[in-house]
Design a protein around this motif. Structure first.
Motif, PDB file in Angstrom:
ATOM      1  N   ARG A  10      40.940  38.074  49.242  1.00 49.27           N
ATOM      2  CA  ARG A  10      40.191  37.148  48.381  1.00 49.27           C
ATOM      3  C   ARG A  10      38.721  37.572  48.305  1.00 49.27           C
ATOM      4  O   ARG A  10      38.120  37.573  47.229  1.00 49.27           O
ATOM      5  CB  ARG A  10      40.314  35.733  48.936  1.00 49.27           C
ATOM      6  CG  ARG A  10      39.509  34.700  48.195  1.00 49.27           C
ATOM      7  CD  ARG A  10      39.686  33.326  48.805  1.00 49.27           C
ATOM      8  NE  ARG A  10      41.047  32.856  48.693  1.00 49.27           N
ATOM      9  CZ  ARG A  10      41.525  32.155  47.662  1.00 49.27           C
ATOM     10  NH1 ARG A  10      40.720  31.843  46.665  1.00 49.27           N
ATOM     11  NH2 ARG A  10      42.769  31.768  47.625  1.00 49.27           N
ATOM     12  N   THR A  13      38.279  40.521  46.018  1.00 48.60           N
ATOM     13  CA  THR A  13      38.462  40.108  44.621  1.00 48.60           C
ATOM     14  C   THR A  13      37.181  39.475  44.096  1.00 48.60           C
ATOM     15  O   THR A  13      36.719  39.798  42.993  1.00 48.60           O
ATOM     16  CB  THR A  13      39.617  39.104  44.476  1.00 48.60           C
ATOM     17  OG1 THR A  13      40.814  39.670  44.973  1.00 48.60           O
ATOM     18  CG2 THR A  13      39.813  38.690  43.030  1.00 48.60           C
ATOM     19  N   ASN A  31      44.989  33.193  40.119  1.00 51.54           N
ATOM     20  CA  ASN A  31      46.060  33.403  41.086  1.00 51.54           C
ATOM     21  C   ASN A  31      46.821  34.676  40.742  1.00 51.54           C
ATOM     22  O   ASN A  31      47.093  34.943  39.575  1.00 51.54           O
ATOM     23  CB  ASN A  31      47.027  32.225  41.097  1.00 51.54           C
ATOM     24  CG  ASN A  31      46.397  30.977  41.669  1.00 51.54           C
ATOM     25  OD1 ASN A  31      45.512  31.045  42.504  1.00 51.54           O
ATOM     26  ND2 ASN A  31      46.864  29.828  41.223  1.00 51.54           N
ATOM     27  N   GLY A  41      47.494  35.381  46.532  1.00 52.24           N
ATOM     28  CA  GLY A  41      46.237  36.097  46.424  1.00 52.24           C
ATOM     29  C   GLY A  41      45.483  35.706  45.180  1.00 52.24           C
ATOM     30  O   GLY A  41      45.915  34.873  44.399  1.00 52.24           O
ATOM     31  N   VAL A  42      44.353  36.335  45.013  1.00 55.68           N
ATOM     32  CA  VAL A  42      43.505  36.110  43.854  1.00 55.68           C
ATOM     33  C   VAL A  42      43.269  37.455  43.191  1.00 55.68           C
ATOM     34  O   VAL A  42      43.044  38.460  43.871  1.00 55.68           O
ATOM     35  CB  VAL A  42      42.161  35.472  44.277  1.00 55.68           C
ATOM     36  CG1 VAL A  42      41.260  35.267  43.081  1.00 55.68           C
ATOM     37  CG2 VAL A  42      42.397  34.147  44.974  1.00 55.68           C
TER      38      VAL A  42
END
Length: 80
Positions: A10, A13, A31, A41-42
């Motif tokens: 995360r 990202t 997402n 996850g992102v």
């Protein structure tokens, strides 16, 4: 067309998303779709027309959790 930069982290990202915004790319954190197979996850979502700029930003940074780029095909995302 919509594309994603998929990460397992995360924090990475969000760092990449901030770097893209600083480079003038319209981007959002979303997402990660289940097709990515990286668990919850992102990902960073952006337009395919910005892919060259996204790649340029990506090359200048190091992300150990990067899983790949995906593009939307119909109702699904696939790795490209």
């Amino acid at each position: 067309m919509t594309m994603l930069a998929v990460f397992r982290s995360r924090a990475q990202t969000l760092d990449f998303t901030a770097a893209l915004r600083a480079a003038g790319v319209v981007v959002s954190a979303v997402n990660t779709p289940k097709e990515a197979g990286v668990g919850c996850g992102v990902s960073a979502r952006f337009a395919d027309r910005d892919f060259a700029r996204v790649q340029a930003v990506f090359r200048r940074r190091t992300y150990s959790s990067f899983a790949g780029f995906m593009k939307r095909v119909g109702e699904r995302y696939v790795f490209c």
